[in-house]
Write an enzyme that holds these catalytic residues in place. Structure first.
Site, mmCIF file in Angstrom:
data_model
loop_
_atom_site.group_PDB
_atom_site.id
_atom_site.type_symbol
_atom_site.label_atom_id
_atom_site.label_comp_id
_atom_site.label_asym_id
_atom_site.label_seq_id
_atom_site.Cartn_x
_atom_site.Cartn_y
_atom_site.Cartn_z
ATOM 1 N N TYR A 2 0.816 -1.218 0.000
ATOM 2 C CA TYR A 2 0.000 0.000 0.000
ATOM 3 C C TYR A 2 0.847 1.265 0.000
ATOM 4 C CZ TYR A 2 0.106 -0.367 5.237
ATOM 5 O OH TYR A 2 0.451 -0.473 6.556
ATOM 6 N N GLU A 3 0.149 2.393 -0.231
ATOM 7 C CA GLU A 3 0.776 3.714 -0.412
ATOM 8 C C GLU A 3 1.780 3.711 -1.564
ATOM 9 O OE1 GLU A 3 -0.784 5.858 0.935
ATOM 10 O OE2 GLU A 3 -1.754 4.710 2.517
ATOM 11 N N GLY A 4 1.462 2.989 -2.609
ATOM 12 C CA GLY A 4 2.353 2.839 -3.752
ATOM 13 C C GLY A 4 3.236 1.632 -3.534
#
Length: 566
Positions: free
Chosen positions: A429-431
């Protein structure tokens, strides 16, 4: 076997290695925040985390979140813990006093959230996006929205979400279809569905502030047509907004955190920032989140290391080399190597993350334009490295710590398997970490031909590098220069090697961090992981450099053959 917060280690790194108090006191907003006050804050934070949050780790995983009729019920004790958390002022440590915050340096908030993640990653997902949402609203929302929502988010009385992706889009936000239609009263009607929304619905707070990427009716296609909308669960008049949780995901880990599928059915929202520039506003939130995700990697690895180290100090197994009787497993070289290697990553990773947090405050508050520019360069280049490298090590290092337990690590009794499960998502997550590597190499390093990275390496503060460290820095600059040349005729090349490149940068920075630790630290506590860094960690740089050079050479060879044949 509950992990305790490494308060003494962190105080040493902040005070003696980074000289953090004098650095933040040079900035006007923190002139009155001395080391003694910071120590008191961290001491109280450690007590709160150990006593209120850590005991809910295992029960939260076993009970999990329950979904029924559009409502999410978090595990027993989670709501009470969260209410105590925000009422004690912990979410607002680094928020501005004018917004209901305490105005403390960002690094103190970073330490708190590192501890929270290590103590109970599932619970920590709830407040994990608060500071990013606060920054987003503060810098981009209208005065009317700020008046209604900023202090509630700053204090944590209301939690927030980041509603980005959709089922068909994944990481390609340019494919987002959710629409926001302006209304005569200045609001908008938001319609669409979002997936993977952490904390999209829960019972921890009375309201949830959703920040939603959507398209205006006349928006261009792709990411340049995205706008950002604030869509609350409960409207200012107290009525329930048309925001529906359709289900929560059954996940590998993070069972204490609801990951929701959210549907907006003509929900009332308000534009945040300028039309079609939603990603600019959202990136404020995402960049804040990425540093915290890197810190999650450190916190989880610390928790895994503590469990493995305690087990190794009690369990006897076979005879270590030279021993006459059954030995503690901590005396076996293979176990010492594992534990000391993870210690090297934890300590060095902390220095990098805390230095980055200090640079965030310099970029905001320094009166020197050169200092602000240098701090901004550090944060831009190093944030994707921290997010990817530290979460990668958080997962693989936790798995290595599980190995210390042998078969006992694979059963639930010792709690190490939960850390491994929970840690895996931070690489996604978050890229994803692959996207972080591409962001670093393609968008940030090669965009200026590597000049920014070369300047960063040439101006690293503190203790002068050893000859070996200096050689690695020069090698990285040389590789970057040849990569920039080769990429001009091979557009795919940077995407093939981005992961190797990010790892090489991480190792150079980790080496710098340990140079600073070594100059200020003495004794076996610090000597053993320093030796592990040299023997087991840094040799990876040569492997990554060889991979990069070989792939660049292949690209240039193909180019030369094509030129010759033409």
């Amino acid at each position: 076997m509950q992990a305790r917060q490494a308060l003494a280690d962190i105080q040493h790194l902040l005070t003696h290695v980074l000289q953090a108090p004098s650095r933040w006191q040079a900035l006007a907003p923190f002139a009155d925040t001395d080391g003694e006050l910071a120590a008191q804050v961290l001491d109280e934070a450690a007590k709160f985390v150990d006593n209120a949050i850590a005991p809910l780790q295992r029960t939260g995983d076993e009970e999990g979140c329950r979904f029924a009729a559009g409502k999410v019920h978090t595990p027993a004790g989670f709501r009470d813990a969260y209410q105590a958390f925000w009422q004690a002022g912990w979410p607002s440590l680094s928020c501005a006093p004018d917004d209901g915050g305490q105005g403390l340096p960002a690094v103190l908030e970073c330490v708190l959230f590192e501890w929270l993640a290590g103590a109970n990653h599932g619970w920590t997902m709830a407040p994990g996006l608060l500071h990013g949402a606060y920054e987003c609203i503060k810098h981009h929302a209208s005065d009317a929205l700020k008046a209604q929502y900023l202090e509630k988010v700053s204090t944590g009385e209301w939690l927030a979400t980041m509603c980005l992706t959709e089922a068909h889009a994944g990481s390609d936000l340019g494919l987002v279809r959710t629409r926001g239609v302006p209304q005569p009263d200045g609001s908008a009607r938001v319609n669409g569905s979002k997936i993977f929304i952490s904390g999209g619905e829960h019972d921890l707070t009375d309201n949830i502030v959703h920040l939603v990427l959507a398209r205006l009716p006349d928006a261009p296609a792709g990411p340049k047509g995205l706008s950002l909308f604030l869509v609350p669960k409960v409207l200012p008049d107290g009525s329930r907004n048309a925001v529906v949780c359709e289900r929560i995901e059954e996940k590998m880990g993070l069972h204490g955190s609801p990951t929701c599928v959210m549907r907006f059915d003509d929900a009332t929202g308000w534009l945040v920032g300028e039309p079609n520039k939603g990603l600019n506003a959202m990136f404020v939130m995402m960049n804040a989140a990425r540093l915290h995700v890197g810190l999650q990697g450190i916190g989880l690895l610390e928790a895994a290391w503590q469990k493995a180290s305690a087990y190794a100090a009690e369990r006897r197994q076979m005879r270590a080399p030279g021993a006459k009787d059954t030995s503690l497993i901590q005396d076996h070289p293979a176990i010492r190597r594992t534990l000391q290697t993870q210690r090297a990553w934890i300590d060095g990773g902390r220095v990098l993350a805390y230095h980055t947090a200090l640079q965030l405050d310099v970029a905001k508050h320094s009166t020197d334009a050169g200092e602000r520019a240098a701090a901004q360069r550090w944060c831009a280049l190093v944030t994707p490295v921290l997010k990817a490298a530290l979460t990668d090590q958080g997962f693989h290092g936790a798995s290595a710590c599980l190995q210390v337990f042998g078969g006992h690590g694979y059963v639930r009794e010792w709690g190490i398997e939960q850390i491994v499960r929970d840690a895996r998502v931070a690489m996604i997550y978050e890229g994803t970490n692959e996207i972080q590597a591409i962001d670093l190499l393609v968008r940030k390093v090669l965009a200026d031909g590597g000049q920014g990275l070369a300047a960063l390496l040439a101006t690293l503060p503190g203790t002068a590098p050893s000859p070996a460290a200096s050689a690695r820095r020069h090698a990285l600059v040389e590789i970057t220069q040849t990569l920039a040349i080769a990429a001009q005729s091979d557009a795919e090349l940077p995407y093939w090697v981005a992961d190797d490149y990010l790892r090489a940068v991480a190792l150079v920075l980790l080496d710098w961090a340990w140079c600073q630790i070594g100059a200020a630290s003495h004794g076996e506590r610090w000597n053993a992981p320093a030796q592990a860094l040299t023997q087991w960690v840094l040799p990876e740089f040569d492997m990554r450099a060889a991979i990069l050079r070989q792939r660049i050479a292949q690209s240039l060879e193909i180019k030369n053959k094509l030129a010759a044949s033409a």
